[in-house]
Design an enzyme around this catalytic site. Sequence first.
Site, PDB file in Angstrom:
ATOM      1  N   LEU A 162      -6.310   6.811  -0.469  1.00 53.95           N
ATOM      2  CA  LEU A 162      -5.786   5.723   0.377  1.00 53.95           C
ATOM      3  C   LEU A 162      -7.221   5.308   0.737  1.00 53.95           C
ATOM      4  O   LEU A 162      -7.521   4.021   0.655  1.00 53.95           O
ATOM      5  CB  LEU A 162      -4.974   5.930   1.521  1.00 53.95           C
ATOM      6  CG  LEU A 162      -4.814   5.049   2.631  1.00 53.95           C
ATOM      7  CD1 LEU A 162      -4.298   3.723   2.009  1.00 53.95           C
ATOM      8  CD2 LEU A 162      -4.052   5.590   3.881  1.00 53.95           C
ATOM      9  N   SER A 217       3.777  -0.553   8.169  1.00 58.69           N
ATOM     10  CA  SER A 217       4.829   0.157   8.439  1.00 58.69           C
ATOM     11  C   SER A 217       4.531   1.535   9.284  1.00 58.69           C
ATOM     12  O   SER A 217       5.677   1.919   9.853  1.00 58.69           O
ATOM     13  CB  SER A 217       5.528   0.616   6.809  1.00 58.69           C
ATOM     14  OG  SER A 217       4.421   1.466   6.221  1.00 58.69           O
ATOM     15  N   GLU A 218       3.383   2.221   9.358  1.00 60.84           N
ATOM     16  CA  GLU A 218       2.821   3.093  10.236  1.00 60.84           C
ATOM     17  C   GLU A 218       1.647   2.791  10.696  1.00 60.84           C
ATOM     18  O   GLU A 218       0.498   2.756  10.161  1.00 60.84           O
ATOM     19  CB  GLU A 218       2.751   4.528   9.234  1.00 60.84           C
ATOM     20  CG  GLU A 218       3.942   4.957   8.563  1.00 60.84           C
ATOM     21  CD  GLU A 218       3.953   6.185   8.036  1.00 60.84           C
ATOM     22  OE1 GLU A 218       3.804   7.281   8.722  1.00 60.84           O
ATOM     23  OE2 GLU A 218       3.902   6.319   6.785  1.00 60.84           O
ATOM     24  N   TYR A 220      -3.985   2.498  10.113  1.00 60.81           N
ATOM     25  CA  TYR A 220      -5.178   1.764   9.835  1.00 60.81           C
ATOM     26  C   TYR A 220      -6.261   1.408  10.883  1.00 60.81           C
ATOM     27  O   TYR A 220      -7.231   0.661  10.247  1.00 60.81           O
ATOM     28  CB  TYR A 220      -4.290   0.322   9.323  1.00 60.81           C
ATOM     29  CG  TYR A 220      -3.472   0.375   8.262  1.00 60.81           C
ATOM     30  CD1 TYR A 220      -4.129   0.344   6.930  1.00 60.81           C
ATOM     31  CD2 TYR A 220      -2.223   0.604   8.213  1.00 60.81           C
ATOM     32  CE1 TYR A 220      -3.381   0.622   5.989  1.00 60.81           C
ATOM     33  CE2 TYR A 220      -1.445   0.834   7.111  1.00 60.81           C
ATOM     34  CZ  TYR A 220      -1.985   0.775   5.727  1.00 60.81           C
ATOM     35  OH  TYR A 220      -1.363   1.016   4.898  1.00 60.81           O
ATOM     36  N   VAL A 261       0.838  -1.170   0.045  1.00 60.02           N
ATOM     37  CA  VAL A 261       0.036   0.245  -0.126  1.00 60.02           C
ATOM     38  C   VAL A 261       0.942   1.171   0.001  1.00 60.02           C
ATOM     39  O   VAL A 261       1.823   1.466   0.857  1.00 60.02           O
ATOM     40  CB  VAL A 261      -0.866  -0.043   1.424  1.00 60.02           C
ATOM     41  CG1 VAL A 261      -1.689   1.451   1.390  1.00 60.02           C
ATOM     42  CG2 VAL A 261      -1.681  -1.350   1.221  1.00 60.02           C
ATOM     43  N   SER A 262       0.688   2.270  -1.192  1.00 58.57           N
ATOM     44  CA  SER A 262       1.461   3.408  -1.048  1.00 58.57           C
ATOM     45  C   SER A 262       0.811   4.454  -1.727  1.00 58.57           C
ATOM     46  O   SER A 262      -0.251   4.189  -2.494  1.00 58.57           O
ATOM     47  CB  SER A 262       2.664   3.095  -1.649  1.00 58.57           C
ATOM     48  OG  SER A 262       2.612   2.991  -3.211  1.00 58.57           O
ATOM     49  N   VAL A 263       0.822   5.621  -1.341  1.00 54.66           N
ATOM     50  CA  VAL A 263       0.522   6.846  -2.208  1.00 54.66           C
ATOM     51  C   VAL A 263       1.552   7.648  -2.153  1.00 54.66           C
ATOM     52  O   VAL A 263       2.289   8.137  -1.446  1.00 54.66           O
ATOM     53  CB  VAL A 263      -0.565   7.705  -1.086  1.00 54.66           C
ATOM     54  CG1 VAL A 263      -0.998   8.846  -2.169  1.00 54.66           C
ATOM     55  CG2 VAL A 263      -1.948   6.552  -1.105  1.00 54.66           C
ATOM     56  N   PHE A 271       4.198  -9.957   5.271  1.00 53.39           N
ATOM     57  CA  PHE A 271       3.746 -10.301   3.952  1.00 53.39           C
ATOM     58  C   PHE A 271       3.741  -8.618   3.384  1.00 53.39           C
ATOM     59  O   PHE A 271       3.751  -7.605   3.973  1.00 53.39           O
ATOM     60  CB  PHE A 271       2.771 -11.032   3.843  1.00 53.39           C
ATOM     61  CG  PHE A 271       1.472 -10.674   4.759  1.00 53.39           C
ATOM     62  CD1 PHE A 271       0.768  -9.596   4.163  1.00 53.39           C
ATOM     63  CD2 PHE A 271       1.254 -11.375   5.834  1.00 53.39           C
ATOM     64  CE1 PHE A 271      -0.470  -9.591   5.023  1.00 53.39           C
ATOM     65  CE2 PHE A 271       0.139 -10.958   6.756  1.00 53.39           C
ATOM     66  CZ  PHE A 271      -0.774  -9.936   6.232  1.00 53.39           C
ATOM     67  N   ARG A 295      -5.967  13.362  -0.679  1.00 56.13           N
ATOM     68  CA  ARG A 295      -7.083  13.631  -1.617  1.00 56.13           C
ATOM     69  C   ARG A 295      -8.017  12.441  -1.554  1.00 56.13           C
ATOM     70  O   ARG A 295      -8.863  12.305  -2.543  1.00 56.13           O
ATOM     71  CB  ARG A 295      -6.340  13.510  -2.950  1.00 56.13           C
ATOM     72  CG  ARG A 295      -5.582  14.884  -3.143  1.00 56.13           C
ATOM     73  CD  ARG A 295      -4.810  14.650  -4.884  1.00 56.13           C
ATOM     74  NE  ARG A 295      -3.681  15.782  -4.827  1.00 56.13           N
ATOM     75  CZ  ARG A 295      -3.337  16.125  -6.052  1.00 56.13           C
ATOM     76  NH1 ARG A 295      -3.874  15.529  -7.136  1.00 56.13           N
ATOM     77  NH2 ARG A 295      -2.293  16.994  -5.821  1.00 56.13           N
ATOM     78  N   GLY A 296      -7.946  11.549  -0.459  1.00 62.94           N
ATOM     79  CA  GLY A 296      -8.628  10.445  -0.479  1.00 62.94           C
ATOM     80  C   GLY A 296      -8.466   9.194  -1.138  1.00 62.94           C
ATOM     81  O   GLY A 296      -9.240   8.341  -1.384  1.00 62.94           O
TER      82      GLY A 296
END
Length: 409
Positions: free
Chosen positions: A94, A118-119, A123, A82-84, A409, A91-92
């Site tokens: 994620l 990672s952060e 979540y 998962v990344s942005v 994973f 900007r929504g």
Amino acid sequence: MTTELRVLREAEWQTWSDRLDLAFGGLPQATEKLAVRRGLTEFDRCLGVWDGAECVGTAGALSFGLTVPGGAEVPMAGVTMVSVQPTHRRRGLLRSMMRRQLADVRERGEALAGLTASEPAIYGRFGYGVATQELQLTVDTVRLAPPELPGVDGVRLRLVDPVAALADCERVYARLVPGRPGMLARLPGWERVGVLDVPAHREGAGVLQCVVAEVDGEVRGYARFAVRPDRDAAGSCGTVQVRRIEALDPVVYTALWRFLFGIDLTSSVSVTGRPVDDPLLHLVGDIRRCRAGMREALFVRPVEVGAALAARTYRTPVEVVLEVSDAFCPWNEGRWRLSGDDRGAHCERTGDRADLALSVRELGSAYLGGCTLSALAAAGRVRELRPGALAAASLAFGSDAAPWLPHWF
């Protein structure tokens, strides 16, 4: 500016993968690591956000079976990659990927989603709760005697090529999966992740090594490790870095640790990612000589509350009505009656008065039995609506073995 969210096309994988790596710092990835990543990619479970020809967001899912209390294997979507891009934050993007992904998981009939973060602060707002912890140890092998148990001398140890031993090691792993909540039944190809040995990532350690433990010709355990040499004024003081250790019984487990404690030119053993109730804590003579730390590992999210709660068993008989809030997946909102014991359970919607009120995030944290409902209530995250309901439900949700995620994973 408009963006497009869609399923990844196979021809776009390299661009998508490069943008993912850029979001995590841009360090170049070894060719062999990229090959394994691509081989494990489930393209129909990967999403990309595109701004014209530019990939600005990524998200993927992997298919696992998750062991739950009672030993059942429940299908779980392993959310990952998962990344942005920093140019497209706030900007929504994620949120849109998470929403699309959970809808897809539900459509596939998977009651659970899980991830490693990672952060971690990100979540919770999407309903993921910390469900497992992992232990890190650095053991002083100069001051501590090697672990011993009767029968250890009957275990035969052999140093083998890590890749050549993959099949034997994977058989050991597969036999352990049903025995502890949080373990992953995985698709073929995952076993190769454990033997990746990229020289640039060794951080001063030597090559990856593997020792297998045999009893009557049967491989019943293994350890993968590397040695990081070091010296001080008193002489050699290297560290044995344990990457993986598994065994089918206490004697074999003890034999492997005795071997690791005794490797020449070293004075410590370090290991990460172990269960918080690891037997090594009871095999050493002085726990103060084992510098210990803990961190979160697996975050769990019930995607279908009723199916998820019915898929596991309960330590003591439970009859409780849960008032569940879930703004992100509104199909879970409302009251659920859970009835179960150590033989099975069912969970269905009800109009009866609620006994406990909580969000789906707290259900995720308590689901594998590693975090108690009582602890969450003490933090104000679970509300008791019927006196006595909290203590009874908290006990029922528990697990004898601490839940453990065997690998990220």
